[in-house]
Design a protein around this motif. Sequence first.
Motif, PDB file in Angstrom:
ATOM      1  N   PHE A 171      97.274  -2.033  87.810  1.00  0.00           N
ATOM      2  CA  PHE A 171      98.494  -2.066  86.965  1.00  0.00           C
ATOM      3  C   PHE A 171      97.418  -2.596  85.140  1.00  0.00           C
ATOM      4  O   PHE A 171      96.329  -3.110  84.733  1.00  0.00           O
ATOM      5  N   LEU A 172      97.483  -2.023  83.887  1.00  0.00           N
ATOM      6  CA  LEU A 172      97.257  -1.792  82.924  1.00  0.00           C
ATOM      7  C   LEU A 172      98.041  -2.944  81.935  1.00  0.00           C
ATOM      8  O   LEU A 172      99.462  -2.583  81.893  1.00  0.00           O
ATOM      9  N   SER A 205      89.923   1.195  79.989  1.00  0.00           N
ATOM     10  CA  SER A 205      90.870   0.432  80.641  1.00  0.00           C
ATOM     11  C   SER A 205      90.419   0.717  82.035  1.00  0.00           C
ATOM     12  O   SER A 205      90.633   0.229  83.152  1.00  0.00           O
ATOM     13  N   ILE A 206      91.409   2.205  81.824  1.00  0.00           N
ATOM     14  CA  ILE A 206      91.661   3.302  82.924  1.00  0.00           C
ATOM     15  C   ILE A 206      89.691   3.260  83.750  1.00  0.00           C
ATOM     16  O   ILE A 206      90.185   2.887  85.042  1.00  0.00           O
ATOM     17  N   ALA A 221      89.779  -5.929  78.826  1.00  0.00           N
ATOM     18  CA  ALA A 221      88.771  -4.983  78.100  1.00  0.00           C
ATOM     19  C   ALA A 221      89.591  -5.039  76.610  1.00  0.00           C
ATOM     20  O   ALA A 221      89.205  -3.988  76.144  1.00  0.00           O
ATOM     21  N   TYR A 222      90.890  -5.855  76.409  1.00  0.00           N
ATOM     22  CA  TYR A 222      91.015  -6.211  74.823  1.00  0.00           C
ATOM     23  C   TYR A 222      90.493  -7.585  74.314  1.00  0.00           C
ATOM     24  O   TYR A 222      90.538  -8.655  74.017  1.00  0.00           O
ATOM     25  N   THR A 223      89.447  -7.778  74.691  1.00  0.00           N
ATOM     26  CA  THR A 223      88.504  -9.127  74.398  1.00  0.00           C
ATOM     27  C   THR A 223      89.018  -9.320  72.447  1.00  0.00           C
ATOM     28  O   THR A 223      88.582 -10.613  72.124  1.00  0.00           O
ATOM     29  N   ARG A 224      88.956  -8.027  71.888  1.00  0.00           N
ATOM     30  CA  ARG A 224      88.586  -8.925  69.951  1.00  0.00           C
ATOM     31  C   ARG A 224      90.230  -9.129  70.259  1.00  0.00           C
ATOM     32  O   ARG A 224      90.445 -10.069  68.564  1.00  0.00           O
ATOM     33  N   ALA A 225      91.300  -9.293  71.325  1.00  0.00           N
ATOM     34  CA  ALA A 225      92.281 -10.395  70.510  1.00  0.00           C
ATOM     35  C   ALA A 225      93.286 -10.892  72.066  1.00  0.00           C
ATOM     36  O   ALA A 225      93.762 -12.291  71.492  1.00  0.00           O
TER      37      ALA A 225
END
Length: 363
Positions: free
Chosen positions: A190-191, A229-230, A247-251
Motif C-alpha cells: 500500500f502507498l 515510495s514505490i 517516505a514523507y518525513t518532511r510532513a
Amino acid sequence: MTLKLSQDFHDPQIARHLAARITRISRKPVRFMEVCGTHTVSIFRSGIRSLLPETISLLSGPGCPVCVTAQKEIDAFIALAREPETIVATFGDLIRVPGSGSSLQREKAAGADVRIVYSTFDAVALARENPDKRVVFLGVGFETTAPTVAAAIISAHREKLDNFSVVSAHKTVPRALEALTDGEIDIDGFLLPGHVSVIIGLDAYRPFFDAHRVPCVVAGFEPSDLLHSIAMLVDQVEFHRPALENAYTRAVSAAGNPRAMAVMNAVFEVADADWRGIGAITASGLAIREEYAAFDAVKVFDIQLKPVPEPKGCACGEILTGMKTPPQCPLYKTVCSPMAPVGPCMVSSEGTCAAYYRYHGEE
C-alpha cells in the motif's frame, strides 16, 4: 535515499535514478494500491506508470472521500436540500454527484439554497448571518478534514448557534485497509495517504500492519516522492522484509498531529460506516457524540438512511476496490463523462475515472 528538500523531489535526475532502480530490482509481479485520490491524480499527471516495469501494477483505491460516500447518504443530502428554510453548505466536488434521481446541483437549479463553501467555518458564518434559517454542513471526508469540522461544531456550540448542524459522513482510513486486504484482490503493498497521515501519524497504521504484514509506505505527492515510495515497496517485497515505513518525513511524524486528533475525538466517536463499493466496515466512521447532539443533523432532521441500489451499469464500487479499471466499466466514455457523470468516480477531481478520462493515454 531520503527526500527532504524541495530541490530533491523536483530534481528530474533523482526521478530518473529512482525509476531505473525500480526497474533493476523489480522481479516479482506485484500489485500496489495507492489509497489516496490525490496520489492517483499525481501518478497520472506525472506519467509514473510509464516509468515502471511491467512487473508493477498500480491500483487506485478508495481514497476519494466523495467517491466512497454511500448512495443512501447522497440521497439524504439531496433530501436535506429540499427542506424549507434550510441552507445546505457543501464542498464543491459533492454538488455534482448523482443521487438516485437528482443531485445537489439540480436541486440548486430548481431553487434549493445550496451553497459551496471553502471551509467548515464558512458554514458557521452562514448560520450566524442567517438566524432565521437552518444551516446544515455536509461532512464528507477522512481524518484530514474531520478535525476542522469538529472545530466548527465546537465554535457553534460556544456561540450558541442553534441553527447550525452537520451530517457526519466521515470515514477513517486504517479500518478500510482491513477490508481491502480481506477482499477479492491480492494487494502486495500500500502507498498510504500523505494528507491523512499528517493528522493520524504513522503509528495509526501499526495495528493493521502487525496483523497482516503487508508492505506499507506513507507517500508524498511529487513525482520523486511517489517513485521513492514505490522503490521502498519493491525493496520490501523483493527482499522479503515487509515493513511500515514513512517516505514523507518532511510532513508526517509517528504521532501525527495530537492537537488535531484531540479536537476530532472530542466531538466525534467511532462508529460503523458504509463505504461505496466495499459495504459496511466496522468502526470506520465518525459519529457526533451525544454531548454535541444539538449539532447532529441526523437527529435534528430525523434523517432516515434507506439502502438504495447503485446506478445501473456503474462499476464505481469495483474501481474503488481495485477489481476493475475505468476502461472496464461499460459506461466509461460512453454515457459517463465529466460533463455527464453517472457515478462519483467521474465527478470528483480525485476520482479514478476522472483521472483516467483526463490523463489516460497521455503518459
